[in-house]
Design a protein around this motif. Sequence first.
Motif, PDB file in Angstrom:
ATOM      1  N   CYS A  13       1.394   7.839 -14.547  1.00 12.53           N
ATOM      2  CA  CYS A  13       1.761   7.721 -15.966  1.00 12.53           C
ATOM      3  C   CYS A  13       3.095   8.404 -16.250  1.00 12.53           C
ATOM      4  O   CYS A  13       3.888   7.901 -17.058  1.00 12.53           O
ATOM      5  CB  CYS A  13       0.660   8.278 -16.857  1.00 12.53           C
ATOM      6  N   ARG A  14       3.355   9.522 -15.595  1.00 11.08           N
ATOM      7  CA  ARG A  14       4.652  10.193 -15.787  1.00 11.08           C
ATOM      8  C   ARG A  14       5.788   9.330 -15.247  1.00 11.08           C
ATOM      9  O   ARG A  14       6.835   9.198 -15.873  1.00 11.08           O
ATOM     10  CB  ARG A  14       4.650  11.565 -15.139  1.00 11.08           C
ATOM     11  N   THR A  44       0.881  -1.167   0.000  1.00 15.66           N
ATOM     12  CA  THR A  44       0.000   0.000   0.000  1.00 15.66           C
ATOM     13  C   THR A  44       0.910   1.205   0.000  1.00 15.66           C
ATOM     14  O   THR A  44       1.805   1.309   0.835  1.00 15.66           O
ATOM     15  CB  THR A  44      -0.909   0.001   1.236  1.00 15.66           C
ATOM     16  N   LEU A  45       0.684   2.101  -0.931  1.00 18.93           N
ATOM     17  CA  LEU A  45       1.626   3.177  -1.160  1.00 18.93           C
ATOM     18  C   LEU A  45       1.077   4.521  -0.721  1.00 18.93           C
ATOM     19  O   LEU A  45      -0.118   4.752  -0.783  1.00 18.93           O
ATOM     20  CB  LEU A  45       1.950   3.229  -2.653  1.00 18.93           C
ATOM     21  N   PRO A  46       1.957   5.436  -0.320  1.00 17.48           N
ATOM     22  CA  PRO A  46       1.506   6.770   0.014  1.00 17.48           C
ATOM     23  C   PRO A  46       0.947   7.476  -1.219  1.00 17.48           C
ATOM     24  O   PRO A  46       1.291   7.142  -2.346  1.00 17.48           O
ATOM     25  CB  PRO A  46       2.764   7.458   0.531  1.00 17.48           C
ATOM     26  N   ASP A  47       0.086   8.434  -0.977  1.00 16.20           N
ATOM     27  CA  ASP A  47      -0.592   9.157  -2.053  1.00 16.20           C
ATOM     28  C   ASP A  47       0.322   9.596  -3.181  1.00 16.20           C
ATOM     29  O   ASP A  47      -0.040   9.505  -4.335  1.00 16.20           O
ATOM     30  CB  ASP A  47      -1.265  10.417  -1.500  1.00 16.20           C
ATOM     31  N   ARG A  48       1.467  10.116  -2.858  1.00 17.14           N
ATOM     32  CA  ARG A  48       2.291  10.781  -3.871  1.00 17.14           C
ATOM     33  C   ARG A  48       3.535   9.987  -4.253  1.00 17.14           C
ATOM     34  O   ARG A  48       4.507  10.574  -4.701  1.00 17.14           O
ATOM     35  CB  ARG A  48       2.695  12.148  -3.366  1.00 17.14           C
ATOM     36  N   ASP A  49       3.541   8.672  -4.114  1.00 20.32           N
ATOM     37  CA  ASP A  49       4.723   7.893  -4.464  1.00 20.32           C
ATOM     38  C   ASP A  49       4.417   6.811  -5.493  1.00 20.32           C
ATOM     39  O   ASP A  49       4.570   5.637  -5.216  1.00 20.32           O
ATOM     40  CB  ASP A  49       5.345   7.287  -3.210  1.00 20.32           C
ATOM     41  N   PRO A  50       4.005   7.199  -6.704  1.00 20.27           N
ATOM     42  CA  PRO A  50       3.704   6.199  -7.716  1.00 20.27           C
ATOM     43  C   PRO A  50       4.933   5.428  -8.177  1.00 20.27           C
ATOM     44  O   PRO A  50       4.805   4.318  -8.715  1.00 20.27           O
ATOM     45  CB  PRO A  50       3.093   7.013  -8.846  1.00 20.27           C
ATOM     46  N   ALA A  51       6.134   5.952  -7.960  1.00 22.64           N
ATOM     47  CA  ALA A  51       7.349   5.256  -8.397  1.00 22.64           C
ATOM     48  C   ALA A  51       7.481   3.884  -7.740  1.00 22.64           C
ATOM     49  O   ALA A  51       8.105   2.983  -8.305  1.00 22.64           O
ATOM     50  CB  ALA A  51       8.575   6.112  -8.099  1.00 22.64           C
ATOM     51  N   ALA A  75      -6.704  14.389 -15.967  1.00 21.93           N
ATOM     52  CA  ALA A  75      -6.320  15.541 -15.146  1.00 21.93           C
ATOM     53  C   ALA A  75      -6.206  15.127 -13.674  1.00 21.93           C
ATOM     54  O   ALA A  75      -5.852  15.965 -12.832  1.00 21.93           O
ATOM     55  CB  ALA A  75      -7.345  16.660 -15.289  1.00 21.93           C
ATOM     56  N   HIS A  76      -6.504  13.860 -13.362  1.00 22.13           N
ATOM     57  CA  HIS A  76      -6.409  13.381 -11.978  1.00 22.13           C
ATOM     58  C   HIS A  76      -4.931  13.367 -11.579  1.00 22.13           C
ATOM     59  O   HIS A  76      -4.113  12.738 -12.253  1.00 22.13           O
ATOM     60  CB  HIS A  76      -7.021  11.988 -11.873  1.00 22.13           C
ATOM     61  N   PRO A  77      -4.557  14.059 -10.510  1.00 25.49           N
ATOM     62  CA  PRO A  77      -3.135  14.206 -10.178  1.00 25.49           C
ATOM     63  C   PRO A  77      -2.409  12.880  -9.956  1.00 25.49           C
ATOM     64  O   PRO A  77      -1.254  12.742 -10.359  1.00 25.49           O
ATOM     65  CB  PRO A  77      -3.127  15.069  -8.919  1.00 25.49           C
ATOM     66  N   GLN A  78      -3.052  11.913  -9.324  1.00 27.44           N
ATOM     67  CA  GLN A  78      -2.373  10.643  -9.076  1.00 27.44           C
ATOM     68  C   GLN A  78      -2.227   9.830 -10.355  1.00 27.44           C
ATOM     69  O   GLN A  78      -1.211   9.174 -10.565  1.00 27.44           O
ATOM     70  CB  GLN A  78      -3.110   9.845  -8.009  1.00 27.44           C
ATOM     71  N   PRO A 134      -6.785   5.129  -7.852  1.00 28.07           N
ATOM     72  CA  PRO A 134      -7.984   5.951  -8.000  1.00 28.07           C
ATOM     73  C   PRO A 134      -7.939   6.735  -9.309  1.00 28.07           C
ATOM     74  O   PRO A 134      -6.868   7.186  -9.734  1.00 28.07           O
ATOM     75  CB  PRO A 134      -7.929   6.882  -6.788  1.00 28.07           C
ATOM     76  N   THR A 135      -9.109   6.903  -9.926  1.00 31.20           N
ATOM     77  CA  THR A 135      -9.212   7.704 -11.148  1.00 31.20           C
ATOM     78  C   THR A 135     -10.234   8.816 -10.910  1.00 31.20           C
ATOM     79  O   THR A 135     -10.565   9.130  -9.772  1.00 31.20           O
ATOM     80  CB  THR A 135      -9.601   6.837 -12.368  1.00 31.20           C
TER      81      THR A 135
END
Length: 189
Positions: free
Chosen positions: A127-128, A3-10, A119-122, A25-26
């Motif tokens: 994707c980035r 389970t990952l923190p909100d801002r760590d997609p890496a 435009a969803h930030p997460q 989430p989308t």
Amino acid sequence: MPTLPDRDPATLLPPLREGGVIAYPTEAVWGLGCDPGNEAAVMRLLALKQRPVGKGLILVAAEVAQLDGWVRLDALTAERRAAVLQSWPGAHTWVVPAGPRAPRWITGAHDGIAVRVSAHPQVCALCRAWGGPLVSTSANLAGQPPARTRDQLDPALLAHLDGLLDGATGGQAQPTRIRIAANGQVLRD
């Protein structure tokens, strides 16, 4: 499953590179995703959802350039291409003629591919970090209602995921409308 923190997609990159299936989430609902270029990953995702490959899948991206090769925006008239591009980033999914990178396990029985520049930030951060588009299909078994919160995610699906990006949906009331880019016809309202 991490389970990952909100801002760590890496943190999801290793599972994605290894053919994993993730949840995130989308705009309106939770989505399942994987590497669209990895046939085994896509087939695993489809098996988890109990969804036939012929229906095709949506790809989500952080910017239009990530869709290069996946779709042929140049196959649209200037007017239709402008309509699509003006709607992004945003909660607008368009079926665009498939490009040379789009395999049948993504397009299904169709000549087009459903794509969205979110435009969803997460979603954008994910994707980035990934460096391209990801599969984006609702996180539910075929025919079941989509999960609008993490708590609504089906435990049977969660048990088979390789990662989860914790966070909130964008609060949209309905999943994105799907339209045909060539003429604006609505496929899903």
